[in-house]
Design a protein around this motif. Sequence first.
Motif, PDB file in Angstrom:
ATOM      1  N   THR A 128       0.845  -1.195   0.000  1.00  0.00           N
ATOM      2  CA  THR A 128       0.000   0.000   0.000  1.00  0.00           C
ATOM      3  C   THR A 128       0.883   1.249   0.000  1.00  0.00           C
ATOM      4  OG1 THR A 128       0.049   0.074   2.397  1.00  0.00           O
ATOM      5  CG2 THR A 128      -1.736  -1.197   1.403  1.00  0.00           C
ATOM      6  N   ASP A 129       0.259   2.403  -0.111  1.00  0.00           N
ATOM      7  CA  ASP A 129       1.021   3.654  -0.013  1.00  0.00           C
ATOM      8  C   ASP A 129       1.765   3.725   1.317  1.00  0.00           C
ATOM      9  OD1 ASP A 129       0.285   4.549  -2.480  1.00  0.00           O
ATOM     10  OD2 ASP A 129      -1.203   5.995  -1.763  1.00  0.00           O
ATOM     11  N   ASP A 130       1.143   3.198   2.361  1.00  0.00           N
ATOM     12  CA  ASP A 130       1.808   3.275   3.668  1.00  0.00           C
ATOM     13  C   ASP A 130       3.014   2.327   3.730  1.00  0.00           C
ATOM     14  OD1 ASP A 130       1.673   4.566   6.344  1.00  0.00           O
ATOM     15  OD2 ASP A 130       1.705   2.456   6.965  1.00  0.00           O
TER      16      ASP A 130
ATOM     17  N   ILE B 230       4.875   1.721   1.089  1.00  0.00           N
ATOM     18  CA  ILE B 230       5.876   2.491   0.342  1.00  0.00           C
ATOM     19  C   ILE B 230       6.502   3.559   1.254  1.00  0.00           C
ATOM     20  CG2 ILE B 230       6.228   4.135  -1.557  1.00  0.00           C
ATOM     21  CD1 ILE B 230       5.932   1.285  -2.561  1.00  0.00           C
ATOM     22  N   ARG B 231       5.661   4.171   2.082  1.00  0.00           N
ATOM     23  CA  ARG B 231       6.178   5.150   3.053  1.00  0.00           C
ATOM     24  C   ARG B 231       7.240   4.505   3.946  1.00  0.00           C
ATOM     25  NH1 ARG B 231       5.274   6.700   8.505  1.00  0.00           N
ATOM     26  NH2 ARG B 231       4.050   4.824   8.812  1.00  0.00           N
ATOM     27  N   SER B 232       6.929   3.340   4.503  1.00  0.00           N
ATOM     28  CA  SER B 232       7.886   2.676   5.390  1.00  0.00           C
ATOM     29  C   SER B 232       9.135   2.240   4.635  1.00  0.00           C
ATOM     30  CB  SER B 232       7.232   1.458   6.054  1.00  0.00           C
ATOM     31  OG  SER B 232       6.229   1.873   6.953  1.00  0.00           O
TER      32      SER B 232
ATOM     33  N   THR C 121      10.374   3.604   2.008  1.00  0.00           N
ATOM     34  CA  THR C 121      11.142   4.803   1.660  1.00  0.00           C
ATOM     35  C   THR C 121      12.023   5.225   2.839  1.00  0.00           C
ATOM     36  OG1 THR C 121       9.403   5.535   0.148  1.00  0.00           O
ATOM     37  CG2 THR C 121      10.968   7.209   0.908  1.00  0.00           C
TER      38      THR C 121
ATOM     39  N   TRP D 204     -10.032   4.081   2.828  1.00  0.00           N
ATOM     40  CA  TRP D 204      -9.018   3.145   2.338  1.00  0.00           C
ATOM     41  C   TRP D 204      -9.648   1.996   1.568  1.00  0.00           C
ATOM     42  CZ3 TRP D 204     -10.997  -0.698   5.330  1.00  0.00           C
ATOM     43  CH2 TRP D 204     -11.503  -0.352   6.578  1.00  0.00           C
TER      44      TRP D 204
ATOM     45  N   ASP E 234      -8.205  -3.746  -0.454  1.00  0.00           N
ATOM     46  CA  ASP E 234      -7.020  -4.396  -1.026  1.00  0.00           C
ATOM     47  C   ASP E 234      -7.072  -5.919  -0.890  1.00  0.00           C
ATOM     48  OD1 ASP E 234      -5.585  -2.385  -2.240  1.00  0.00           O
ATOM     49  OD2 ASP E 234      -4.547  -1.797  -0.405  1.00  0.00           O
TER      50      ASP E 234
ATOM     51  N   ARG F   5       4.826  -2.385  -7.919  1.00  0.00           N
ATOM     52  CA  ARG F   5       4.672  -1.129  -7.167  1.00  0.00           C
ATOM     53  C   ARG F   5       5.987  -0.693  -6.527  1.00  0.00           C
ATOM     54  NH1 ARG F   5      -1.026  -2.125  -3.910  1.00  0.00           N
ATOM     55  NH2 ARG F   5      -2.419  -1.873  -5.695  1.00  0.00           N
TER      56      ARG F   5
ATOM     57  N   SER G 269       8.258   2.617  -7.848  1.00  0.00           N
ATOM     58  CA  SER G 269       8.069   3.765  -6.962  1.00  0.00           C
ATOM     59  C   SER G 269       9.189   4.784  -7.160  1.00  0.00           C
ATOM     60  CB  SER G 269       8.071   3.317  -5.495  1.00  0.00           C
ATOM     61  OG  SER G 269       8.108   4.477  -4.664  1.00  0.00           O
TER      62      SER G 269
ATOM     63  N   PHE H 239      10.073   6.922  -5.148  1.00  0.00           N
ATOM     64  CA  PHE H 239      10.674   7.278  -3.861  1.00  0.00           C
ATOM     65  C   PHE H 239      11.755   6.296  -3.417  1.00  0.00           C
ATOM     66  CE2 PHE H 239       6.179   8.649  -3.831  1.00  0.00           C
ATOM     67  CZ  PHE H 239       6.398  10.011  -3.894  1.00  0.00           C
TER      68      PHE H 239
END
Length: 173
Positions: free
Chosen positions: A67-69, A71-73, A75, A117, A120, A135, A139, A141
Amino acid sequence: MSHKVTDELVTANGRYADAFADPGLAAPPARRVAVVTCMDARIDLPAALGLAIGDCHTIRNAGGVVTDDVIRSLTISQRELGTRSVVLIHHTACGLLSLTEDFRQRLEDEVGQRPSWPVDSFTDLDQDVRQGMVRVRTSPFLPHTDDVRGFVLDVTTGRLREVEIAPGGAADR
Ligand code: ZN
């Protein structure tokens, strides 16, 4: 019951802390790897992958979905804490396999609000692992995407099976 379990955890922590010796580890994972997997209670990641404390970042959610989150982690894991490899692990008998986006509608019907949300959920483990690999690899990032591999863990045998990036194709991109 649900009130009691946290007390049990806190009690267990007391015993843990009593015996705890600071291993003096640094925050960056020693083996420079981040593992993304499902929150499923049957997955004992350190045992299954031979990981010790301090070895890796573990990012878990329902399904092990990228998920986007996640990807946040990842990154932060790569840019701030030096990881280089990404391992994605889905597993057999995952609860997400029996869930559908209808779940969102049921939530809305029940509480009068649609979640922001996506659920998924997925019906094909391999396909969702492949989607996750794409994904991660695409990405903007993430600076390190040359070692991204995906697997399905069989919860009845404990064995990993690698998922190829293209169905019937090579695992390498
Ligand atoms: Zn699962």
